[in-house]
Design an enzyme around this catalytic site. Structure first.
Site, PDB file in Angstrom:
ATOM      1  N   ILE A 110       4.861  19.562   8.921  1.00 21.47           N
ATOM      2  CA  ILE A 110       6.286  19.388   8.995  1.00 21.47           C
ATOM      3  C   ILE A 110       6.994  20.533   9.792  1.00 21.47           C
ATOM      4  O   ILE A 110       7.941  21.197  10.089  1.00 21.47           O
ATOM      5  CB  ILE A 110       7.380  19.638   7.523  1.00 21.47           C
ATOM      6  CG1 ILE A 110       8.426  19.726   7.943  1.00 21.47           C
ATOM      7  CG2 ILE A 110       6.629  20.567   7.006  1.00 21.47           C
ATOM      8  CD1 ILE A 110       8.729  18.031   8.411  1.00 21.47           C
ATOM      9  N   TYR A 154       9.385  28.457  -6.131  1.00 21.63           N
ATOM     10  CA  TYR A 154       9.205  26.971  -5.633  1.00 21.63           C
ATOM     11  C   TYR A 154      10.466  26.609  -5.702  1.00 21.63           C
ATOM     12  O   TYR A 154      11.023  26.005  -5.092  1.00 21.63           O
ATOM     13  CB  TYR A 154       8.323  26.022  -5.998  1.00 21.63           C
ATOM     14  CG  TYR A 154       8.979  24.614  -5.900  1.00 21.63           C
ATOM     15  CD1 TYR A 154       9.244  23.838  -7.606  1.00 21.63           C
ATOM     16  CD2 TYR A 154       8.175  23.567  -5.776  1.00 21.63           C
ATOM     17  CE1 TYR A 154       9.702  22.583  -7.911  1.00 21.63           C
ATOM     18  CE2 TYR A 154       8.699  22.448  -5.647  1.00 21.63           C
ATOM     19  CZ  TYR A 154       9.015  21.988  -6.609  1.00 21.63           C
ATOM     20  OH  TYR A 154       9.272  20.702  -6.653  1.00 21.63           O
TER      21      TYR A 154
HETATM   22  C1  VAH Z   1       5.967  20.787 -10.392  1.00 17.94           C
HETATM   23  N1  VAH Z   1       6.265  18.083 -10.995  1.00 17.94           N
HETATM   24  O1  VAH Z   1       5.889  21.292 -11.492  1.00 17.94           O
HETATM   25  C2  VAH Z   1       6.913  19.234  -9.616  1.00 17.94           C
HETATM   26  C3  VAH Z   1       8.308  19.308 -10.260  1.00 17.94           C
HETATM   27  C4  VAH Z   1       9.038  19.703 -11.838  1.00 17.94           C
HETATM   28  C5  VAH Z   1       8.542  20.232 -11.670  1.00 17.94           C
HETATM   29  O2  VAH Z   1       8.527  20.467  -9.203  1.00 17.94           O
HETATM   30  O3  VAH Z   1       6.225  21.667  -9.349  1.00 17.94           O
END
Ligand code: VAH
Length: 338
Positions: free
Chosen positions: A55, A154
Site C-alpha cells: 500500500i 493503532y
Molecule cells: C485489534 N481486533 O485487536 C483489532 C481491533 C477491536 C480491536 O481493531 O487490534
C-alpha cells in the site's frame, strides 16, 4: 484507453478481507481488485484479480489508477493494535501514510471521473480510551464522540485516519476557486471480530478467537486477559454485512462519517463458558499479560450503535447465541475435522 470500472480491496488477505471478497463477489457486478503484501487463498482467486503489492508503493497506486476506475474502495490494510505497539513507526507508515496515499488517489479519481469514489474505512474500538475501570463500568456503552482518547499507536492511527477521511470528503481544496467533486468517506468502528475460518494476528481482542480455535483443535489455551475483562464482539459475517450495507446506503441518509457497530459484549470468563459448552474437554487458563490487559481495560465494554441503526438500518444478524450455535461452532467443527 478507457479505465476499467472496479472495486478495490486493500489488505484483502486479512481476516475481514477474505470474508468480504466472498460476499462481495456474490453481490457485485463490478470486478474486484485485491491488493495485499500476502497472497490470497487460492479458492478466492477465481472471484477477484489479485495484485501482490505494498500500500506504500506510490508507483503501484499511480499505475492502478491509470488502469482502473474505482467506484468503491474498502481500505482494510493495517497493522493491528498489539503488533503496532512493537513497531509504532511501521504502524504509522502503514496505517496512516498508506491511508493518506490512498485517500489522495481516491480524491483525484473522484475529481477526474466527476463522481465520488466511495471509500470505506474500518476503524475500531481502539479509537476510544477509558481512563480507568471505574469509568469503563460507569460509561458502559459509548457513543461515537465519547472518550476519543486512544492509548495505542493503532488507536491513534485509526482516529486520525477517520479525521483524514472527513477532511478529504468535506474540506479538501477548500481554498481553491472551483470546489472539486469530493470522495465519499464512510467509516465503521468495529468491536473484536470472530471468524470461524481465520484467526487474527497482532490484535488485542485476539484472546476470544484464539481461545475458540485452540479448543476446537484440542489445544490448551492461556488467556492473556483477566476473566472479568469485558469487550464488545461481533461475528465476522455481521462485519461484512455492516461494510456492504454502509457502502450501499444513500449518501443523504448518512448524518455521520463514522459509525459504531457491534453485536454482543461479554467477559473473557463468559467467552470461556461459551467455548467450554461447545468443546467440553477444553483446557483454558487465565494468565493476564499486564501490558495487553492495560489496552483491553482502556477499551469500552459496549458500543452504542443507535446512529448506525437509525441512519442506515444496521442490525446484527448474530447475537451471542446465534454467533456460537449457528456460525462459529458448526463451521469450526467442519474446519478442524479434516
Ligand atoms: C485489534 N481486533 O485487536 C483489532 C481491533 C477491536 C480491536 O481493531 O487490534
Amino acid at each position: 484507453m478507457m479505465r476499467k470500472k472496479a472495486i478495490l480491496i486493500t489488505g484483502a488477505s486479512g481476516e475481514i478481507g477474505q470474508a468480504l471478497i466472498s460476499s462481495l463477489s456474490e453481490t457485485s457486478s463490478l470486478p474486484i481488485l485485491t491488493l495485499d503484501l500476502h497472497p490470497i487463498p487460492k479458492d478466492l482467486l477465481d472471484v477477484c484479480t489479485h495484485i501482490s503489492g505494498d500500500i506504500l508503493d506510490q508507483k503501484l497506486l499511480a499505475r492502478l489508477v491509470t488502469e482502473f476506475d474505482f467506484e468503491l474502495i474498502f481500505h482494510l490494510a493495517a497493522l493491528l493494535s498489539t503488533r503496532s505497539e512493537f513497531s509504532p513507526e511501521l504502524a504509522h507508515q502503514v496505517n496512516v501514510d498508506g491511508t493518506l496515499a490512498l485517500l489522495q488517489v481516491a480524491a483525484e479519481q473522484s475529481q477526474r471521473r466527476g463522481a465520488p469514489v466511495t471509500f470505506i474505512f474500518p476503524s475500531s474500538i481502539a479509537a476510544y480510551g477509558m481512563p480507568d475501570l471505574g469509568t469503563k463500568a460507569r460509561d458502559r456503552s459509548v457513543k461515537e464522540w465519547q472518550w476519543n482518547n486512544p492509548t495505542t499507536m493503532y488507536g491513534c492511527n485509526k482516529l486520525y485516519c477517520e479525521h483524514l477521511g472527513i477532511y478529504y470528503s468535506k474540506y479538501y481544496q477548500q481554498l481553491s476557486a472551483s470546489r472539486p467533486v469530493m470522495l465519499d468517506f464512510r467509516s465503521l468502528r468495529f468491536p473484536g471480530l470472530i471468524s470461524a475460518y481465520t484467526v487474527p494476528s497482532g490484535g488485542t481482542t485476539d484472546y476470544g478467537p484464539e481461545m475458540l480455535h485452540a479448543a476446537a483443535q484440542g489445544k490448551p489455551y492461556a488467556c492473556f486477559v483477566r476473566e472479568d475483562s469485558v469487550l464488545p464482539f461481533m461475528a465476522m459475517p455481521d462485519a461484512v454485512t455492516a461494510l456492504l450495507e454502509l457502502a450501499s446506503a444513500p449518501a443523504e441518509s448518512l448524518h455521520h462519517s463514522v459509525y459504531n457497530v457491534t453485536s454482543f459484549s461479554l467477559s473473557a470468563a463468559d467467552f470461556r463458558d461459551q467455548v467450554a459448552r461447545a468443546f467440553p474437554d477444553t483446557r483454558i487458563t487465565f494468565e493476564p499479560d499486564l501490558k495487553r490487559q492495560g489496552i483491553v481495560d482502556s477499551w469500552p465494554a459496549e458500543l452504542d450503535d443507535q446512529a448506525a441503526r437509525r441512519d442506515w438500518g444496521w442490525s446484527p444478524a448474530y447475537d451471542l447465541h446465534r454467533a456460537f450455535n449457528e456460525y462459529l461452532v458448526p463451521n469450526i467443527h467442519k474446519r478442524y475435522q479434516r
